[in-house]
Design an enzyme around this catalytic site. Sequence first.
Site, short mmCIF file in Angstrom:
data_model
loop_
_atom_site.label_atom_id
_atom_site.label_comp_id
_atom_site.label_asym_id
_atom_site.label_seq_id
_atom_site.Cartn_x
_atom_site.Cartn_y
_atom_site.Cartn_z
N ARG A 69 0.86 -1.18 0.00
CA ARG A 69 0.00 0.00 0.00
C ARG A 69 0.89 1.23 0.00
NH1 ARG A 69 -3.39 -2.76 -1.57
NH2 ARG A 69 -5.46 -3.22 -0.71
N ASP A 94 4.28 -0.33 -6.99
CA ASP A 94 3.03 -0.66 -7.68
C ASP A 94 1.88 0.09 -7.01
OD1 ASP A 94 1.48 -2.20 -9.56
OD2 ASP A 94 0.75 -3.38 -7.85
N GLU A 105 -2.57 7.52 -4.86
CA GLU A 105 -2.95 6.85 -6.10
C GLU A 105 -4.42 6.98 -6.44
OE1 GLU A 105 -1.79 2.72 -5.10
OE2 GLU A 105 -3.91 2.21 -5.37
N HIS A 113 -0.77 -0.14 -9.75
CA HIS A 113 -1.51 -1.12 -8.94
C HIS A 113 -1.98 -2.31 -9.79
CE1 HIS A 113 -3.55 -1.24 -4.79
NE2 HIS A 113 -3.45 -2.47 -5.25
P1 NAD Z 1 -1.31 -11.18 4.96
O1 NAD Z 1 -2.30 -10.69 5.97
O2 NAD Z 1 -1.33 -12.62 4.58
O3 NAD Z 1 0.17 -10.85 5.46
C1 NAD Z 1 0.52 -9.61 6.03
C2 NAD Z 1 1.70 -9.88 6.97
O4 NAD Z 1 2.14 -8.63 7.47
C3 NAD Z 1 1.33 -10.74 8.19
O5 NAD Z 1 2.28 -11.78 8.35
C4 NAD Z 1 1.37 -9.75 9.35
O6 NAD Z 1 1.78 -10.36 10.59
C5 NAD Z 1 2.43 -8.78 8.84
N1 NAD Z 1 2.41 -7.49 9.53
C6 NAD Z 1 1.36 -6.84 10.08
N2 NAD Z 1 1.77 -5.70 10.64
C7 NAD Z 1 3.11 -5.65 10.45
C8 NAD Z 1 4.12 -4.71 10.81
N3 NAD Z 1 3.82 -3.61 11.51
N4 NAD Z 1 5.39 -4.97 10.44
C9 NAD Z 1 5.70 -6.10 9.76
N5 NAD Z 1 4.80 -7.03 9.40
C10 NAD Z 1 3.53 -6.79 9.75
O7 NAD Z 1 -1.50 -10.23 3.71
P2 NAD Z 1 -1.10 -10.55 2.20
O8 NAD Z 1 -2.22 -11.26 1.51
O9 NAD Z 1 0.27 -11.12 2.16
O10 NAD Z 1 -1.08 -9.07 1.59
C11 NAD Z 1 -0.13 -8.10 2.02
C12 NAD Z 1 -0.54 -6.75 1.49
O11 NAD Z 1 -0.40 -6.74 0.06
C13 NAD Z 1 -2.02 -6.41 1.69
O12 NAD Z 1 -2.23 -5.81 2.96
C14 NAD Z 1 -2.31 -5.45 0.59
O13 NAD Z 1 -2.12 -4.14 1.08
C15 NAD Z 1 -1.25 -5.75 -0.45
N6 NAD Z 1 -1.81 -6.23 -1.74
C16 NAD Z 1 -1.44 -5.59 -2.87
C17 NAD Z 1 -1.91 -6.02 -4.10
C18 NAD Z 1 -1.51 -5.36 -5.39
O14 NAD Z 1 -2.19 -5.54 -6.41
N7 NAD Z 1 -0.42 -4.62 -5.44
C19 NAD Z 1 -2.80 -7.10 -4.15
C20 NAD Z 1 -3.13 -7.76 -2.97
C21 NAD Z 1 -2.63 -7.31 -1.75
#
Ligand code: NAD
Length: 330
Positions: free
Chosen positions: A232, A256, A261, A293
Site C-alpha cells: 500500500r 506498484d 494513487e 496497482h
Molecule cells: P497477509 O495478511 O497474509 O500478510 C501480512 C503480513 O504482514 C502478516 O504476516 C502480518 O503479521 C504482517 N504485519 C502486520 N503488521 C506488520 C508490521 N507492523 N510490520 C511487519 N509485518 C507486519 O496479507 P497478504 O495477503 O500477504 O497481503 C499483504 C498486502 O499486500 C495487503 O495488505 C495489501 O495491502 C497488499 N496487496 C497488494 C496487491 C496489489 O495488487 N499490489 C494485491 C493484494 C494485496
Amino acid sequence: MKIAVFSSKSYDKESLESHNNGIEFKYFDATLNKDTVQLAKGFDGICAFVNDHLDADVLHVLAANNIKIVALRCAGSNNVDLAVADQLGIKVYRVPAYSPQAVAEHALALILTLNRKTHKAYNRVREGNFSLERLSGFDIYNKTVGVVGTGKIGSIFAKMMNGIGCKVIAYDAYENDEMKKLGIEYLPFEELLKQSDIISLHCPLTPETHHLINKDSFAHMKDGVMLINTSRGALIDTKDAIEALKTRRLGYLGIDVYEQEEHLFFRDLSESVIADDMITRLISFSNVLITAHQGFFTSEALSQIAITTIKNINDFAAGVENANEVAVEA
Ligand code: NAD
C-alpha cells in the site's frame, strides 16, 4: 440482490458476469466517495475496490439508502471505516486471497526490470539503438533481500528470492515457521534495514505501518538500496523517498502503489495535466519504476476475486456465516 459495482472496469464486468448466478450487478466507472455515493440509491449493497473511499460520511449515506453489505473486491480493508460500518449495521466482506503468487511475481518483475533495465533496452532496440551503455545491472544472486511482512504474499516472495540464491531476512510481528525452516532469519526492523540490498514491503497498511519507511528508516539503509512496494502506498513517506533518491541513499525504487494513487491510478490521464507534483517528480528519476496497482492483475486472480465476491454476497443474502466478513478489530 441488487449490487452497485463502483470503480468498475471492463475486466471487472467480464469476470463477475462470467461467474454470476443471479445477482443483479450494475456497473459504475465512478470511484465511490461523498460525491458519487448517491449512485448507490435503490441497491441492496455495493461492491468496491482499493481506492473507493468508505469513510464515516460515505457510510452514513449508504446506511440511509438501506445498503446492508459492502463486498470488497480486494484483500485490504484500510479504505473502510470498519467501526462506523459496524455501528450502522453494514457488513463488510473482502477477498482475503486471490492470487498471492500474482503480487509476489510482480514484485520480482519490478526488481528484475529495475536492475537489468529491460524497459529501457526494449525502447532502445525499437529505435535501432543497440548500445549497452548505462544498461549494466548487478547479480541478484547472493544479495540480501529483506522481506517486511511474511504473510501470504511476503512468504511466497521470500521463497522466490531464496530460489534465486539470495540470502533472505525478514521482519514480522508473527514469525512464520515455514520461513524459519527455509533458514530465513527474523530480525528487528532496523537490523533488516541495515543488512538488506533489496527491501520488499508486504505488510498491510495500518495506523502502525503508516509511513513505516520514512527519513529515519532511510538513514538506516545501505547506500544504493533497492526498495520495492507492492503493498500500500502510504507505507512509504513519498516526500522522504524523493529526498533519499536525490541523495542516492535510495538507489532504486519500484512501486506498484502510491500514497495519492486514488487520484491517478486505474485511469487514462495521458491527455490531462497531472497536478500531483510528487508523482511527476518520481517519474522523472531514471531509477524509479512505477506501475499502477497491477500486482493483482492476472486472469487467475480476476477469476478468484469474482468467485469469492459472488460467494460473499450470496452467503450474506442467505444468512450463512462466512469467514471473509471483516471484523471491526481488523
Ligand atoms: P497477509 O495478511 O497474509 O500478510 C501480512 C503480513 O504482514 C502478516 O504476516 C502480518 O503479521 C504482517 N504485519 C502486520 N503488521 C506488520 C508490521 N507492523 N510490520 C511487519 N509485518 C507486519 O496479507 P497478504 O495477503 O500477504 O497481503 C499483504 C498486502 O499486500 C495487503 O495488505 C495489501 O495491502 C497488499 N496487496 C497488494 C496487491 C496489489 O495488487 N499490489 C494485491 C493484494 C494485496
